[in-house]
Write an enzyme that holds these catalytic residues in place. Structure first.
Site, PDB file in Angstrom:
ATOM      1  NE  ARG A  74      -1.200   2.462   2.831  1.00  0.00           N
ATOM      2  CZ  ARG A  74      -0.651   3.591   3.278  1.00  0.00           C
ATOM      3  NH1 ARG A  74      -0.617   4.666   2.518  1.00  0.00           N
ATOM      4  NH2 ARG A  74      -0.122   3.653   4.483  1.00  0.00           N
TER       5      ARG A  74
ATOM      6  CB  CYS B 241       1.773  10.341   1.290  1.00  0.00           C
ATOM      7  SG  CYS B 241       0.109  10.983   1.089  1.00  0.00           S
TER       8      CYS B 241
HETATM    9  P1  HMG Z   1     -13.565  13.946  -2.618  1.00  0.00           P
HETATM   10  O1  HMG Z   1     -13.311  14.306  -4.037  1.00  0.00           O
HETATM   11  O2  HMG Z   1     -13.746  15.044  -1.624  1.00  0.00           O
HETATM   12  O3  HMG Z   1     -14.742  12.858  -2.466  1.00  0.00           O
HETATM   13  O4  HMG Z   1     -12.349  13.026  -2.136  1.00  0.00           O
HETATM   14  P2  HMG Z   1     -16.215  12.780  -2.939  1.00  0.00           P
HETATM   15  O5  HMG Z   1     -16.961  12.042  -1.856  1.00  0.00           O
HETATM   16  O6  HMG Z   1     -16.710  14.138  -3.379  1.00  0.00           O
HETATM   17  O7  HMG Z   1     -16.126  11.811  -4.211  1.00  0.00           O
HETATM   18  C1  HMG Z   1     -15.491  12.207  -5.424  1.00  0.00           C
HETATM   19  C2  HMG Z   1     -15.375  11.008  -6.348  1.00  0.00           C
HETATM   20  O8  HMG Z   1     -14.562   9.985  -5.740  1.00  0.00           O
HETATM   21  C3  HMG Z   1     -16.713  10.346  -6.639  1.00  0.00           C
HETATM   22  O9  HMG Z   1     -16.600   9.780  -7.945  1.00  0.00           O
HETATM   23  C4  HMG Z   1     -16.783   9.221  -5.643  1.00  0.00           C
HETATM   24  O10 HMG Z   1     -17.589   8.152  -6.041  1.00  0.00           O
HETATM   25  C5  HMG Z   1     -15.326   8.783  -5.603  1.00  0.00           C
HETATM   26  P3  HMG Z   1     -17.189  10.513  -9.258  1.00  0.00           P
HETATM   27  O11 HMG Z   1     -18.644  10.712  -8.946  1.00  0.00           O
HETATM   28  O12 HMG Z   1     -16.433  11.821  -9.380  1.00  0.00           O
HETATM   29  O13 HMG Z   1     -16.876   9.542 -10.351  1.00  0.00           O
HETATM   30  N1  HMG Z   1     -14.971   8.166  -4.316  1.00  0.00           N
HETATM   31  C6  HMG Z   1     -14.414   6.944  -4.196  1.00  0.00           C
HETATM   32  N2  HMG Z   1     -14.062   6.016  -5.092  1.00  0.00           N
HETATM   33  C7  HMG Z   1     -13.553   4.858  -4.606  1.00  0.00           C
HETATM   34  N3  HMG Z   1     -13.353   4.622  -3.287  1.00  0.00           N
HETATM   35  C8  HMG Z   1     -13.666   5.536  -2.373  1.00  0.00           C
HETATM   36  C9  HMG Z   1     -14.237   6.762  -2.819  1.00  0.00           C
HETATM   37  N4  HMG Z   1     -14.663   7.856  -2.164  1.00  0.00           N
HETATM   38  C10 HMG Z   1     -15.120   8.705  -3.097  1.00  0.00           C
HETATM   39  N5  HMG Z   1     -13.459   5.289  -1.069  1.00  0.00           N
HETATM   40  C11 HMG Z   1     -11.510  11.226  -0.806  1.00  0.00           C
HETATM   41  C12 HMG Z   1     -12.305  12.518  -0.825  1.00  0.00           C
HETATM   42  C13 HMG Z   1     -11.238  10.860   0.624  1.00  0.00           C
HETATM   43  C14 HMG Z   1     -12.315  10.134  -1.495  1.00  0.00           C
HETATM   44  C15 HMG Z   1     -10.187  11.469  -1.601  1.00  0.00           C
HETATM   45  O14 HMG Z   1      -9.566  12.604  -1.091  1.00  0.00           O
HETATM   46  C16 HMG Z   1      -9.238  10.296  -1.498  1.00  0.00           C
HETATM   47  O15 HMG Z   1      -9.494   9.217  -2.032  1.00  0.00           O
HETATM   48  N6  HMG Z   1      -8.097  10.487  -0.804  1.00  0.00           N
HETATM   49  C17 HMG Z   1      -7.161   9.421  -0.563  1.00  0.00           C
HETATM   50  C18 HMG Z   1      -5.789   9.960  -0.519  1.00  0.00           C
HETATM   51  C19 HMG Z   1      -4.826   8.839  -0.231  1.00  0.00           C
HETATM   52  O16 HMG Z   1      -5.110   7.659  -0.437  1.00  0.00           O
HETATM   53  N7  HMG Z   1      -3.644   9.222   0.257  1.00  0.00           N
HETATM   54  C20 HMG Z   1      -2.606   8.281   0.551  1.00  0.00           C
HETATM   55  C21 HMG Z   1      -2.915   7.412   1.713  1.00  0.00           C
HETATM   56  S1  HMG Z   1      -2.684   8.210   3.295  1.00  0.00           S
HETATM   57  C22 HMG Z   1      -1.002   8.047   3.597  1.00  0.00           C
HETATM   58  O17 HMG Z   1      -0.253   7.634   2.753  1.00  0.00           O
HETATM   59  C23 HMG Z   1      -0.512   8.362   4.981  1.00  0.00           C
HETATM   60  C24 HMG Z   1      -0.196   7.111   5.818  1.00  0.00           C
HETATM   61  O18 HMG Z   1       0.769   6.299   5.178  1.00  0.00           O
HETATM   62  C25 HMG Z   1       0.350   7.542   7.172  1.00  0.00           C
HETATM   63  C26 HMG Z   1       1.472   8.581   7.002  1.00  0.00           C
HETATM   64  O19 HMG Z   1       2.528   8.270   6.477  1.00  0.00           O
HETATM   65  O20 HMG Z   1       1.168   9.710   7.393  1.00  0.00           O
HETATM   66  C27 HMG Z   1      -1.456   6.272   6.063  1.00  0.00           C
HETATM   67 MG    MG Z   2       2.881   6.617   5.202  1.00  0.00          MG
END
Ligand code: HMG
Ligand code: MG
Length: 302
Positions: free
Chosen positions: A15, A240
């Site tokens: 991931r 990220c």
């Molecule tokens: P948004 O644009 O505000 O969401 O994003 P929305 O609810 O308005 O939805 C927009 C579109 O996304 C829609 O599709 C939804 O259906 C779709 P459209 O109608 O435009 O075709 N959608 C999804 N599709 C699949 N799965 C879902 C989902 N949710 C909405 N779950 C949202 C908000 C949270 C979805 C977006 O910002 C996002 O996906 N962010 C993820 C970012 C991410 O994955 N970052 C990396 C992981 S975190 C990390 O690495 C840190 C960590 O390692 C710890 C550290 O190191 O700090 C964990």
């Molecule tokens: Mg991380």
């Protein structure tokens, strides 16, 4: 404080390790990576993300990865779920653990999940309730616990505040994450000490990116505060896409080498992990960043 005799390693390379790769990594490779990590003895493998494919295209095949992996009995396969849509995917996929991921920094919360910290907590609440009702473990990640690429300093109180909100939701584990690898051991000690005042240290994990080369020292500092769960990524893969300047997670091989030297057991087959790191790096067509992994591989080749 005496160091623990056993540590749980959560392997996050499928991931966190791959999510930032520019070239799409084929699903076959992701499946093989998860299977090889589980076979090497990791008790917990972070296998996929159920996030928007527009935001993180590399993780778009999470459902397929989860459907195709061999499920080793006893291994916890975790997936990231930012909202109910993600949770529904996780439930269908039969994830053992879901990860909600918030931040201690407002600026990063906006960049990464497009909402404020308060909004994210409100979004996580039904997700956690649904997971608990389904008997799925829940982990709560706190990004930017040691610094933020947009806001800079992050107060210890902001980390404790998110930890308390997670505890109120009854999460099983809390990750204190140094998203951009800026923390140093003194700060790690301060943050972990503050979080362990409100949460049982047995439920707290350290997730350190190694951008500034501090991750091993930070793990040692965290061990000294009673933390015994750490996140690592084979070959030091990771980063990220929404954390400017962040590089890989601490390399699994380096952590295993250090822990072995400290007589701390992990139950993981170190030689198998070195092989996995070399295989994955060859696939990505570059040398991995694990110093221990590369040293062992060079010794084997000599
Ligand atoms: P948004 O644009 O505000 O969401 O994003 P929305 O609810 O308005 O939805 C927009 C579109 O996304 C829609 O599709 C939804 O259906 C779709 P459209 O109608 O435009 O075709 N959608 C999804 N599709 C699949 N799965 C879902 C989902 N949710 C909405 N779950 C949202 C908000 C949270 C979805 C977006 O910002 C996002 O996906 N962010 C993820 C970012 C991410 O994955 N970052 C990396 C992981 S975190 C990390 O690495 C840190 C960590 O390692 C710890 C550290 O190191 O700090 C964990
Ligand atoms: Mg991380």
């Amino acid at each position: 404080m005496a160091l623990p005799s056993r540590v749980k390693i959560v392997e996050v390379s499928p991931r966190d390790g791959l999510q930032n790769e520019k070239e799409f990594v084929p699903t076959d490779i992701k499946v093989e990576l998860v299977n090889r990590l589980a076979a090497a003895g990791f008790p917990n493998v972070e296998a996929a993300s159920f996030v928007s494919p527009k935001w993180v295209p590399q993780m778009a095949d999470g459902a397929e990865v989860m459907a195709r992996i061999d499920r080793r009995p006893g291994t916890i396969y975790s997936v990231l779920t930012p909202n109910m849509k993600g949770f529904e995917g996780a439930l269908t996929a039969g994830a053992d653990e879901i990860v909600i991921f918030g931040a201690a920094s407002e600026a990063f919360s906006q960049k990464n999940i497009n909402c404020s910290i308060a909004e994210s907590i409100a979004r996580f609440e039904p997700v956690v309730q649904a997971a608990r009702a389904a008997g799925i473990r829940v982990r709560g990640s706190i990004s930017c616990a040691l610094g933020c690429p947009y806001q800079g300093e992050v107060p210890v109180e902001a980390v404790v505040d998110v930890a308390q909100r997670y505890l109120a939701m009854q999460v099983d584990e809390i990750d204190v994450a140094d998203t951009i690898g800026v923390g140093t051991p003194k700060r790690v000690r301060e943050v972990m000490t503050a979080v362990t005042r409100v949460a049982d240290p047995a439920r707290i994990s350290g997730h350190f990116h190694d951008t500034y080369g501090q991750a091993l020292a930070n793990i040692l500092a965290a061990l000294e505060t009673g933390i015994s769960i750490f996140h690592t990524s084979v070959a030091g893969l990771g980063g990220c896409p929404y954390a400017k300047g962040a590089t890989g997670n601490v390399a699994t091989e380096d952590v295993l080498y250090m822990l072995r030297g400290l007589d701390i057991d992990t139950g993981v087959d170190f030689d198998a992990v070195v092989d996995i790191g070399q295989w994955m790096s060859a696939h990505l067509n570059r040398k991995g960043s694990s110093r221990a992994g590369n040293a062992i591989a060079a010794k084997r080749a000599a």
